[in-house]
Design an enzyme around this catalytic site. Structure first.
Site: not given
Length: 834
Positions: A379, A569-570, A575, A677, A681
């Protein structure tokens, strides 16, 4: 390998709805309300007068669970009868969220239950809010596992999910004066009506001790592990219902307990705490997800967790197979084990131990069986996710496993040499890293022990082949394949966004409820002005609901007609929430400097947790909250910009935010996000993506078209080249007056006047060690945000692009992903309805 694997299976047929007679909605309102009331009386032990909302939730959940159990038993019976191949999905996370509406939606019982409860004076919406989120995961990894479990049930693929029943989850996030604070999750405090305790399903798991060798009656050398410590893994089962109740699978989670719950001698001598020490040590295994590994004790606990659930799961599935088939040589034809990331990789060595030591299968046969059943999903390419364990720790904690890993490695390296691999590549291919204090490379172990290794987006898979697994790809050509992630539309559209779902059914018909690709039909209606108005109203209703929640939780008033710009998100440096914050400050400065400018109202919405020991990520959360405090209280902004950080991000909060989002921030450093993901969404619910060419953004761009997505920044190849040139951001900062002013404001304490040096470490990283290239992408990102403004002003054009995003998301269904796994990796076929 072909001699132990069955031929490729045909892809499961697209889901078709069963007949009305097959659905579990045969009860009328009166009978269903009676069933719920009986559960309140006899399952909860309350009458209607004394019952709280939580009591009614439990009663309703138990009544729904009863309707699931019959189908669950039927599915299991048919799996045995048809001798279907079973898929075992091993994951350290299953972020399943709340289950009441999930079950009701998939059973087609939502309206029936709402009406039945209304006759009892109970509001179903209240019960939905009472249910706690299951604290079984942290982010995308766990949510993907939950989506995949639901899709396997929908497609009638016989499956078990295996994980750990965390008593206190990751943590409950609170924000105090802008700082993240961690508290235990208490989701099990009032019980869990969805699970079935299985105290009779318990396995001993060993740690430490010693290994002895002896020669058996046939002259074969055998090894016996005598653990110094033993704990028990006890099963708790939760049924996972597929769409329309056609098939039900099992999520089996393991809880740890001591073999001896109490040392009675110590207790009777007055050492009450010491008497419980062994029990507490055992139970710590299933207390918390991802305990900090900054200390040796934390590292040991993580390894104990991973081996605990891997060993229990393998013992369980081997026992099931033996009971049905009486031997293990058929395992590759009847069993597929998917390792969801590197955490369960120890299962490869444990499978060899169980087959060779306990079941006396010859080593070579055992290895053929092992590589015939395992496949591995990678991942991320981040080093911390490709776990390694110190050899001394492995030798002390899992001595027999370490011996097996040494032997696997020896035979692997013999093959490496036999294939003519250059000698300078041998050390990189070894399962043991000899250059960093001798560590076991768990990603390498998973790769060698699997028949397929898959990435989760086209870009990620290519990067696997060309970077971290380059040498393995040459040694095992064709082993690395791509399976782009997907999401379940039942959860992320039908449940989360009922107004949009109703619109889609009106326009496209009931088929859209069963065939994700039917969404494509919406694209031909974007020219319908009336439909665009309805689409906008569905979006606005979600924004009004989110604004209400923000007002209740944070006392911040939002304008539902503003652009809702969402990054959920985390929290992690790759990120790049920090990039978003820098642009927010730049926009704030610009609005104040040009008060008469044609600014669009915008709300920046952040949510996500930082790992408890991740200092920089927690500092980014503090910066976001400090910036929010200043902007939201500044009257000169006149409401044109608001910043919100919503605490304790989880599935239920995501279900509120995602339908309300206008803009989806997918801005990771290119080449570092495996797939994502959340991007799927959000796009499914009509949000436009602003992002780099990273992960599944690449495939989303291909599906929605260049004109319906905002792409910026360096590509993955350009990131590599830029890092080779150096990662100092100093020149970039000096070359952009806007960025320079933003950095200076942060560094000088504008947002932290009581502690001017609070964010100096972040500034130092951006200036001198900008590995994630935040400064390199800032100018392009800021310019792309202004393109967002331009499109937002043209409401018809924006809504058309939003509708196109929804229309083009059908391919990103987890049903499509699971169909590909089943046909091309697992070689599993659906269970036929009985």
């Amino acid at each position: 390998m072909d001699d132990v694997l069955p031929p490729p299976a045909a892809k499961p047929e697209p889901f078709t709805a069963p007949s009305t007679a097959a659905l579990m909605v045969s009860e009328d309102v009166s009978a269903w309300s009676k069933a719920i009331l009986e559960k309140l009386n006899y399952g909860v032990g309350k009458n209607a007068i004394a019952a709280s909302d939580h009591d009614w939730f439990v009663a309703t959940a138990l009544a729904v669970r009863d309707r699931i159990v019959e189908r669950w038993i039927d599915s299991t019976t048919e799996t045995y009868k048809q001798e279907r191949k079973r898929v075992y999905y091993l994951s350290l996370e299953f972020l399943i969220g709340r289950l009441l509406f999930d079950a009701l939606t998939n059973l087609g019982m939502t309206d029936l239950t709402r009406d039945a409860l209304r006759t009892l004076g109970v509001d179903l919406a209240k019960l939905r809010r009472v249910e706690p989120d299951a604290a079984l995961g942290n982010g995308g990894l766990g949510r993907l596992a939950a989506c995949f479990m639901e899709s396997m049930a929908t497609l009638s693929i016989a499956a078990y999910g295996y994980g750990i029943r965390y008593e206190n989850g990751l943590f409950h996030q609170a924000i105090t004066d802008g700082w993240q604070r961690e508290f235990p999750e208490t989701w099990l405090m009032d019980g869990n009506p969805w699970e079935f305790p299985r105290p009779e399903v318990a396995y001993e798991i060993g740690f430490g001790g010693r290994v002895s060798a002896h020669t058996d009656d046939h002259g074969e050398l055998r090894h016996s592990w005598e653990p110094g410590e033993r704990v028990q893994a006890v099963a708790y089962d939760t049924p996972v219902t597929g769409w329309r109740g056609k098939h039900v699978n099992t999520l089996r989670l393991w809880s740890a307990r001591s073999v001896d719950p109490l040392c009675l001698d110590a207790f009777n001598q007055g050492d009450y705490v010491g008497a419980m020490a062994d029990s507490m040590r055992a139970q710590s295994i299933s207390k918390v997800l991802y305990p900090s590994d900054e200390t040796p004790a934390g590292q040991e606990l993580r390894l104990r967790q991973e081996y605990f659930f891997a060993s229990a799961s393998l013992q369980d599935l081997l026992g099931r197979h033996m009971r049905q088939y009486g031997e293990f040589y058929s395992l590759p034809k009847k069993v597929a084990i998917q390792l969801n990331d590197t955490h369960p990789s120890i299962a490869v060595a444990e499978m060899m131990r169980l087959l060779v030591d306990l079941h006396q299968i010859p080593w070579n046969d055992a290895w053929r069986i092992t590589t015939g059943v395992f496949s591995y999903t990678n991942h991320t390419l981040l080093p911390e996710a490709l776990e390694t364990w110190p050899v001394p720790l492995m030798e002390r904690m899992l001595p027999r496993l370490m011996q097996i890993i040494y032997l696997i490695n020896a035979e692997h390296l013999l093959r490496v040499q036999a294939e003519g691999t250059p000698e300078n590549q041998w050390s990189g291919l070894s399962l043991i890293d000899e250059n960093s204090g001798r560590r076991v490379r768990m990603g390498h172990l998973a790769f060698v022990g699997s028949h397929h290794v898959n990435g989760v987006s086209a870009l990620h898979t290519e990067l696997m082949r060309s970077t971290v697994f380059h040498d393995f790809n040459q040694l095992f050509p064709g082993r690395i394949v791509n399976k782009t992630n997907g999401i379940t539309f039942r959860r992320w559209l039908f449940e989360a966004n009922q107004p949009l779902t109703s619109l889609l059914v009106d326009v496209l018909g009931e088929r859209v409820m069963d065939d994700p690709m039917a969404l494509e039909g919406l694209a031909s209606h974007v020219g319908d002005a009336g439909l665009r108005d309805r689409f906008s109203l569905a979006k606005r209703s979600a924004k009004v609901a989110l604004a209400k929640l923000v007002r209740e939780r944070l006392n911040i008033k939002l304008n539902p007609d503003a652009l809702f710009d969402v990054q959920i998100k985390r929290i992690h440096e790759y990120k790049r929430q920090l990039l978003n914050i820098l642009e927010t400050i730049a926009l704030y400065d610009a609005i104040r400097a040009q008060p008469t400018g044609n600014w669009i109202p915008r709300v920046k919405i952040f949510a996500g947790k930082a790992a408890a020991s991740y200092h920089n990520a927690k500092l980014i959360i503090k910066l976001a909250n400090d910036v929010a405090r200043m902007i939201n209280s500044d009257p000169t902004v006149r409401g044109l910009l608001k910043v919100v950080f919503l605490p304790n991000y989880n599935v239920s909060l995501a279900e509120m935010i995602i339908p309300a989002a206008d803009l989806s921030e997918q801005i990771s450093t290119a080449g570092m996000e495996a797939s994502g993901t959340g991007n799927m969404k959000l796009a499914l619910n009509g949000a436009l993506t602003i992002g780099t060419l990273d992960g599944a953004n690449v495939e989303i761009k291909e599906h929605v078209g260049d004109e319906n997505i905002f792409i910026f920044g360096l590509t993955a190849q350009e990131v590599v080249a830029r890092r080779q040139q150096g990662i100092s951001g100093e020149a970039t900062i000096q070359g952009s007056p806007m960025l320079r002013d933003v950095i200076r404001a942060i560094d000088s304490g504008v947002f932290s006047p009581s502690d001017p040096g609070r964010f100096r470490s972040l500034v130092d990283i951006l200036t001198h060690n900008d590995f994630f290239l935040v400064t390199a992408d800032f100018v392009d990102y800021e310019a792309t945000q202004r393109k967002v403004d331009t499109l937002w002003r043209d409401r018809n054009a924006w809504v058309k692009a939003s509708m196109i995003n929804t229309a083009k998301m059908g391919w990103f269904s987890s049903d499509r992903a699971i169909s590909e796994y089943a046909a091309e990796i697992w070689r599993a076929t659906p269970v036929s309805s009985g």
